[in-house]
Design a protein around this motif. Structure first.
Motif, PDB file in Angstrom:
ATOM      1  N   PRO A 188       0.750  -1.306   0.074  1.00  0.00           N
ATOM      2  CA  PRO A 188      -0.120  -0.008  -0.050  1.00  0.00           C
ATOM      3  C   PRO A 188       0.875   1.288   0.181  1.00  0.00           C
ATOM      4  N   GLY A 189       0.411   2.384  -0.261  1.00  0.00           N
ATOM      5  CA  GLY A 189       0.798   3.487  -0.122  1.00  0.00           C
ATOM      6  C   GLY A 189       0.779   4.192   1.107  1.00  0.00           C
ATOM      7  N   LEU A 190       1.548   5.134   1.485  1.00  0.00           N
ATOM      8  CA  LEU A 190       1.710   5.935   2.563  1.00  0.00           C
ATOM      9  C   LEU A 190       1.131   7.389   2.381  1.00  0.00           C
ATOM     10  N   GLU A 191       0.163   7.958   3.019  1.00  0.00           N
ATOM     11  CA  GLU A 191      -0.366   8.957   2.880  1.00  0.00           C
ATOM     12  C   GLU A 191       0.011   9.828   4.027  1.00  0.00           C
ATOM     13  N   LEU A 192       1.251  10.866   3.991  1.00  0.00           N
ATOM     14  CA  LEU A 192       1.780  11.521   5.100  1.00  0.00           C
ATOM     15  C   LEU A 192       1.011  13.035   5.156  1.00  0.00           C
ATOM     16  N   PHE A 193       0.488  13.167   6.458  1.00  0.00           N
ATOM     17  CA  PHE A 193      -0.341  14.378   6.758  1.00  0.00           C
ATOM     18  C   PHE A 193       0.643  15.244   7.790  1.00  0.00           C
ATOM     19  N   GLU A 194       0.695  16.567   7.566  1.00  0.00           N
ATOM     20  CA  GLU A 194       1.303  17.323   8.554  1.00  0.00           C
ATOM     21  C   GLU A 194       0.103  18.307   8.839  1.00  0.00           C
ATOM     22  N   PHE A 195      -0.124  18.471  10.089  1.00  0.00           N
ATOM     23  CA  PHE A 195      -1.271  19.281  10.550  1.00  0.00           C
ATOM     24  C   PHE A 195      -0.792  20.280  11.690  1.00  0.00           C
ATOM     25  N   ASP A 196      -1.238  21.497  11.690  1.00  0.00           N
ATOM     26  CA  ASP A 196      -1.234  22.245  13.017  1.00  0.00           C
ATOM     27  C   ASP A 196      -2.765  22.490  13.557  1.00  0.00           C
ATOM     28  N   GLY A 197      -2.752  22.874  14.761  1.00  0.00           N
ATOM     29  CA  GLY A 197      -3.996  23.319  15.519  1.00  0.00           C
ATOM     30  C   GLY A 197      -3.879  23.062  16.905  1.00  0.00           C
ATOM     31  N   PRO A 198      -5.245  23.119  17.613  1.00  0.00           N
ATOM     32  CA  PRO A 198      -5.175  23.289  18.939  1.00  0.00           C
ATOM     33  C   PRO A 198      -4.794  21.925  19.705  1.00  0.00           C
ATOM     34  N   ARG A 199      -4.710  20.751  19.166  1.00  0.00           N
ATOM     35  CA  ARG A 199      -4.631  19.681  19.958  1.00  0.00           C
ATOM     36  C   ARG A 199      -3.854  18.551  19.076  1.00  0.00           C
ATOM     37  N   GLN A 200      -2.622  17.980  19.722  1.00  0.00           N
ATOM     38  CA  GLN A 200      -1.945  17.030  18.784  1.00  0.00           C
ATOM     39  C   GLN A 200      -1.215  16.330  19.910  1.00  0.00           C
ATOM     40  N   ARG A 201      -1.548  15.116  20.043  1.00  0.00           N
ATOM     41  CA  ARG A 201      -0.744  14.283  20.919  1.00  0.00           C
ATOM     42  C   ARG A 201       0.279  13.552  20.301  1.00  0.00           C
ATOM     43  N   GLY A 202       1.220  13.219  21.014  1.00  0.00           N
ATOM     44  CA  GLY A 202       2.413  12.042  20.612  1.00  0.00           C
ATOM     45  C   GLY A 202       1.909  11.016  19.829  1.00  0.00           C
ATOM     46  N   ALA A 203       2.892  10.263  19.322  1.00  0.00           N
ATOM     47  CA  ALA A 203       2.587   9.078  18.526  1.00  0.00           C
ATOM     48  C   ALA A 203       1.906   7.933  19.605  1.00  0.00           C
ATOM     49  N   ALA A 204       0.999   7.260  19.046  1.00  0.00           N
ATOM     50  CA  ALA A 204       0.586   6.099  19.676  1.00  0.00           C
ATOM     51  C   ALA A 204       1.375   4.849  20.086  1.00  0.00           C
ATOM     52  N   LEU A 205       1.254   4.344  21.323  1.00  0.00           N
ATOM     53  CA  LEU A 205       2.174   3.347  21.499  1.00  0.00           C
ATOM     54  C   LEU A 205       1.182   1.881  21.315  1.00  0.00           C
ATOM     55  N   PRO A 206       1.741   0.670  21.368  1.00  0.00           N
ATOM     56  CA  PRO A 206       1.079  -0.300  21.070  1.00  0.00           C
ATOM     57  C   PRO A 206       0.016  -0.471  22.080  1.00  0.00           C
ATOM     58  N   CYS A 207      -0.018  -0.094  23.365  1.00  0.00           N
ATOM     59  CA  CYS A 207      -0.574  -0.171  24.609  1.00  0.00           C
ATOM     60  C   CYS A 207      -1.866   0.930  24.234  1.00  0.00           C
ATOM     61  N   ASP A 208      -1.960   1.940  23.301  1.00  0.00           N
ATOM     62  CA  ASP A 208      -2.981   2.676  23.185  1.00  0.00           C
ATOM     63  C   ASP A 208      -4.164   2.202  22.192  1.00  0.00           C
ATOM     64  N   LEU A 209      -5.352   2.703  22.328  1.00  0.00           N
ATOM     65  CA  LEU A 209      -6.536   2.133  21.764  1.00  0.00           C
ATOM     66  C   LEU A 209      -6.298   2.924  20.176  1.00  0.00           C
ATOM     67  N   GLY A 210      -6.785   2.298  19.268  1.00  0.00           N
ATOM     68  CA  GLY A 210      -6.498   2.494  17.828  1.00  0.00           C
ATOM     69  C   GLY A 210      -5.519   2.000  17.088  1.00  0.00           C
ATOM     70  N   TRP A 211      -5.331   2.363  15.687  1.00  0.00           N
ATOM     71  CA  TRP A 211      -4.499   1.715  14.887  1.00  0.00           C
ATOM     72  C   TRP A 211      -3.158   2.039  15.758  1.00  0.00           C
ATOM     73  N   GLN A 212      -2.328   0.828  15.858  1.00  0.00           N
ATOM     74  CA  GLN A 212      -1.061   1.268  16.673  1.00  0.00           C
ATOM     75  C   GLN A 212       0.191   1.052  15.928  1.00  0.00           C
ATOM     76  N   HIS A 213       0.310   0.226  14.979  1.00  0.00           N
ATOM     77  CA  HIS A 213       1.427   0.173  14.211  1.00  0.00           C
ATOM     78  C   HIS A 213       1.355  -0.322  12.876  1.00  0.00           C
ATOM     79  N   LEU A 214       2.294  -0.027  12.111  1.00  0.00           N
ATOM     80  CA  LEU A 214       2.610  -0.576  10.707  1.00  0.00           C
ATOM     81  C   LEU A 214       3.545  -1.422  10.445  1.00  0.00           C
ATOM     82  N   ALA A 215       3.222  -2.473   9.864  1.00  0.00           N
ATOM     83  CA  ALA A 215       4.046  -3.677   9.672  1.00  0.00           C
ATOM     84  C   ALA A 215       4.393  -3.846   8.318  1.00  0.00           C
ATOM     85  N   VAL A 216       5.917  -3.976   7.958  1.00  0.00           N
ATOM     86  CA  VAL A 216       6.280  -4.278   6.402  1.00  0.00           C
ATOM     87  C   VAL A 216       6.944  -5.609   6.528  1.00  0.00           C
TER      88      VAL A 216
END
Length: 181
Positions: free
Chosen positions: A76-104
């Protein structure tokens, strides 16, 4: 299920990054990605407002600064986004909810680890043998972190896996690159 409504595979993975150019450089160096195109050039942005906020479900005041599509050598492709705004958290860790990693999938795990590290990422301890139904003498994986903290798994399983004895279904494995082009 009708064939025309069946999932055919992953088209792309979206990744929000702190610096589009630095992330592009990382994926080019670490994974051999290539830039396909930009859907939002930095000089044409930022893109924000109520439509964006509703369409993406982001907080008011969020703005897309730039968007770039990369092609991986296989997959698959990678779609890279650069955002700014009022809220931005750090990168998700494997223990966080949601999509947690990309495997190649890689053929040479040790070389892939070296490429990730040469590109500015780092490997977590390992590599580790694949467990249980994925086991095989040369079947291994390692988690790595991108320079901005996202988790990237490198995996290889060239040997038959025990689960294959019990089903005709198989994991998707990207084909080897053809030497005829």
């Amino acid at each position: 299920m009708a064939q025309d409504s069946a999932c055919r595979g992953i088209d792309h993975v979206g990744v929000t990054v702190p610096d589009l150019d630095a992330a592009t450089d990382y994926f080019v160096r670490a994974l051999g990605a290539e830039v396909l195109y930009e859907t939002l050039r930095r000089e044409d942005g930022p893109n924000g407002g109520a439509d964006l906020e509703q369409r993406l479900g982001v907080p008011p005041g969020s703005r897309q600064r730039a968007i770039r599509i990369l092609a991986l050598p296989h997959g698959p492709g990678l779609e890279l986004f650069e955002f700014d705004g009022p809220r931005q958290r750090g990168a998700a860790l494997p223990c966080d909810l949601g999509w947690q990693h990309l495997a190649v999938y890689v053929d040479d795990l040790d070389r892939a680890i070296a490429r990730v590290e040469e590109a500015g990422g780092h490997a977590l301890p390992g590599p580790h043998p694949l467990p249980g139904p994925e086991a095989g003498t040369r079947n291994r994986m390692v988690y790595t972190r991108t320079p901005w903290g996202s988790t990237l798994e490198l995996i290889t399983y060239p040997d038959p896996q025990p689960y294959e004895e019990h089903t005709t279904l198989r994991r998707y494995r990207p084909p080897r690159k053809s030497t005829h082009s």
